[in-house]
Design a protein around this motif. Structure first.
Motif, PDB file in Angstrom:
ATOM      1  N   TYR A 126      17.827  -0.273  -3.524  1.00 42.12           N
ATOM      2  CA  TYR A 126      16.826   0.484  -3.775  1.00 42.12           C
ATOM      3  C   TYR A 126      16.475   0.719  -2.350  1.00 42.12           C
ATOM      4  N   VAL A 127      15.586   2.222  -1.423  1.00 39.82           N
ATOM      5  CA  VAL A 127      14.194   1.416  -0.900  1.00 39.82           C
ATOM      6  C   VAL A 127      13.608   2.598  -0.666  1.00 39.82           C
ATOM      7  N   VAL A 128      12.387   2.168  -0.776  1.00 38.68           N
ATOM      8  CA  VAL A 128      11.238   3.153  -1.000  1.00 38.68           C
ATOM      9  C   VAL A 128      10.400   2.782  -0.416  1.00 38.68           C
ATOM     10  N   PHE A 129       9.146   3.113  -0.657  1.00 40.49           N
ATOM     11  CA  PHE A 129       7.974   2.908   0.912  1.00 40.49           C
ATOM     12  C   PHE A 129       6.279   1.713  -0.004  1.00 40.49           C
ATOM     13  N   ALA A 130       6.350   1.111   0.552  1.00 41.91           N
ATOM     14  CA  ALA A 130       4.900  -0.022   0.311  1.00 41.91           C
ATOM     15  C   ALA A 130       3.713   0.832   1.081  1.00 41.91           C
ATOM     16  N   VAL A 131       2.600   1.143   0.940  1.00 42.06           N
ATOM     17  CA  VAL A 131       1.701   2.227   0.368  1.00 42.06           C
ATOM     18  C   VAL A 131       0.618   1.855   0.797  1.00 42.06           C
ATOM     19  N   GLN A 132      -0.429   1.831   1.582  1.00 40.97           N
ATOM     20  CA  GLN A 132      -2.116   1.529   1.083  1.00 40.97           C
ATOM     21  C   GLN A 132      -2.301   1.846  -0.078  1.00 40.97           C
ATOM     22  N   LYS A 137      -1.899   8.877   1.915  1.00 42.43           N
ATOM     23  CA  LYS A 137      -0.836  10.024   3.145  1.00 42.43           C
ATOM     24  C   LYS A 137       0.425  11.001   1.808  1.00 42.43           C
ATOM     25  N   HIS A 138      -0.154  10.563   0.340  1.00 44.43           N
ATOM     26  CA  HIS A 138       0.737  11.305  -0.900  1.00 44.43           C
ATOM     27  C   HIS A 138       2.564  11.049  -0.198  1.00 44.43           C
ATOM     28  N   ILE A 139       2.575   9.614  -0.155  1.00 44.94           N
ATOM     29  CA  ILE A 139       4.106  10.086   0.274  1.00 44.94           C
ATOM     30  C   ILE A 139       4.602   9.632  -0.556  1.00 44.94           C
ATOM     31  N   ARG A 196      -2.427  -0.483  10.527  1.00 45.25           N
ATOM     32  CA  ARG A 196      -1.655   0.760  11.597  1.00 45.25           C
ATOM     33  C   ARG A 196      -0.345   1.551  11.572  1.00 45.25           C
ATOM     34  N   ALA A 197      -0.183   1.546  10.507  1.00 47.26           N
ATOM     35  CA  ALA A 197       1.288   2.524   9.731  1.00 47.26           C
ATOM     36  C   ALA A 197       0.757   2.919   8.174  1.00 47.26           C
ATOM     37  N   ASP A 198       1.387   4.263   7.935  1.00 48.56           N
ATOM     38  CA  ASP A 198       0.248   4.370   7.018  1.00 48.56           C
ATOM     39  C   ASP A 198       1.755   3.722   5.405  1.00 48.56           C
ATOM     40  N   ALA A 199       2.956   3.823   6.367  1.00 48.99           N
ATOM     41  CA  ALA A 199       4.028   2.656   5.137  1.00 48.99           C
ATOM     42  C   ALA A 199       5.031   2.053   5.757  1.00 48.99           C
ATOM     43  N   PHE A 200       5.774   0.952   4.558  1.00 52.47           N
ATOM     44  CA  PHE A 200       6.172   0.242   5.271  1.00 52.47           C
ATOM     45  C   PHE A 200       7.918   0.854   4.448  1.00 52.47           C
ATOM     46  N   GLY A 216      -3.894  -6.273  -4.533  1.00 50.81           N
ATOM     47  CA  GLY A 216      -4.282  -4.823  -4.741  1.00 50.81           C
ATOM     48  C   GLY A 216      -4.201  -3.836  -3.925  1.00 50.81           C
ATOM     49  N   GLU A 217      -4.001  -4.598  -2.617  1.00 53.71           N
ATOM     50  CA  GLU A 217      -4.369  -3.514  -1.226  1.00 53.71           C
ATOM     51  C   GLU A 217      -3.321  -2.566  -0.816  1.00 53.71           C
ATOM     52  N   LEU A 218      -1.820  -2.941  -1.849  1.00 47.93           N
ATOM     53  CA  LEU A 218      -0.703  -1.663  -1.379  1.00 47.93           C
ATOM     54  C   LEU A 218      -0.703  -1.487  -2.773  1.00 47.93           C
TER      55      LEU A 218
END
Length: 285
Positions: A126-132, A137-139, A196-200, A216-218
């Motif tokens: 499954y493809v998702v986002f890793a965010v801060q 950014k409410h992704i 440098r990026a908002d999400a991976f 706990g950063e992500l």
């Protein structure tokens, strides 16, 4: 060959005794003669893709894929060595050219890729986002990515999807989506950790690993959403119409039958990515 940055995210190998396999004479007999003579196969990777592939140098790898290749090598009575190249495109072209026999991957199986290679699918992803942390950014889905900076692994299926989304954002008159393409997974996640990026945007299994290692950063975002993908199968890659495909498929089936596959997947926290029946070129799109 390129060194990966996997050592920066190293952790102790999870507990879990992997059963030693006995040589399966019927499977070994199906190997092309050159590999029975050399007793060696080379599996290529494109750098760390944890928890499947954790590369510490160009020939040393741990992770679920490493455990699986070890077990397959034991079944076939051959030594499986690991080689690292810089990026997915180099991996696929190296297999197509015959420089490497296969990649255990798992690599995303798509109809377009089946034109040049075959895929022995052994997981579903499954493809998702890793965010801060806090998802500033409410992704929460692919459509939320307009106006953000998204890191992806260069040459992967997620890069294609996020670039198409960037075009959609522009066509709809929404804020621009900045796509940042990186050679490997650790560099991509580092872009998020360094802001440098908002999400991976990538496969859920490795992103879960990176989030666990981030103190706990992500956090994960967009879980349970299609995010531009249908059923996503991933697996080993072989040259088109190679006899090795059927050998690998039979070996994976044997490891499923004797419980080793489940042991390996559970050891690395991949229970949700297990597939009930492996197959060749399962992708329909």
């Amino acid at each position: 060959m390129a060194l990966s940055h996997g050592s920066a995210f190293a952790q102790a190998t999870p507990a879990g005794e992997i059963p030693q396999q006995k040589v399966n004479d019927a499977l070994r007999a199906k190997l092309p003669e050159e590999f029975k003579t050399s007793n060696k196969l080379t599996s290529v990777n494109s750098g760390s893709f944890p928890p499947y592939e954790i590369v510490t140098d160009t020939r040393t790898m741990t992770g679920a894929s490493a455990d699986l290749t070890d077990a397959i090598g034991q079944l076939l009575g051959v030594k499986i060595e690991h080689a690292t190249v810089n990026g997915l495109s180099a991996l696929l072209s190296g297999i197509k050219s015959g420089r490497y026999q296969f990649s255990m991957g798992p690599v995303g199986d798509f109809k377009s890729r089946q034109e040049a290679n075959d895929f022995v699918d052994w997981v579903q992803e499954y493809v998702v986002f890793a965010v801060q942390k806090g998802n500033p950014k409410h992704i929460n889905a692919l459509d939320d990515a307009c106006g953000t900076r998204i890191a992806v692994q260069s040459g992967g299926s997620a890069e294609k999807v996020i670039k198409a989304q960037a075009e959609k954002c522009a066509a709809d008159g929404k804020p621009a989506l900045e796509v940042q393409s990186y050679a490997d997974q650790p560099t991509s996640i580092l872009a998020v950790r360094s802001k440098r990026a908002d999400a991976f945007f990538s496969s859920q299994a490795p992103l879960t690993y990176f989030v666990q290692q981030a103190n706990g950063e992500l956090e994960l975002a967009g879980v349970g959403k299609p995010n531009g993908f249908d059923d996503l199968f991933q697996g080993a890659v072989t040259p088109k119409d190679s006899p090795l495909s059927e050998v690998l498929l039979a070996a994976v089936k044997e490891l499923m039958k004797n419980g080793t596959y489940a042991t390996i997947m559970k050891k690395w926290g991949l229970e949700n990515n297990m597939i009930s029946e492996p197959g060749i070129n399962l992708a329909k799109k």
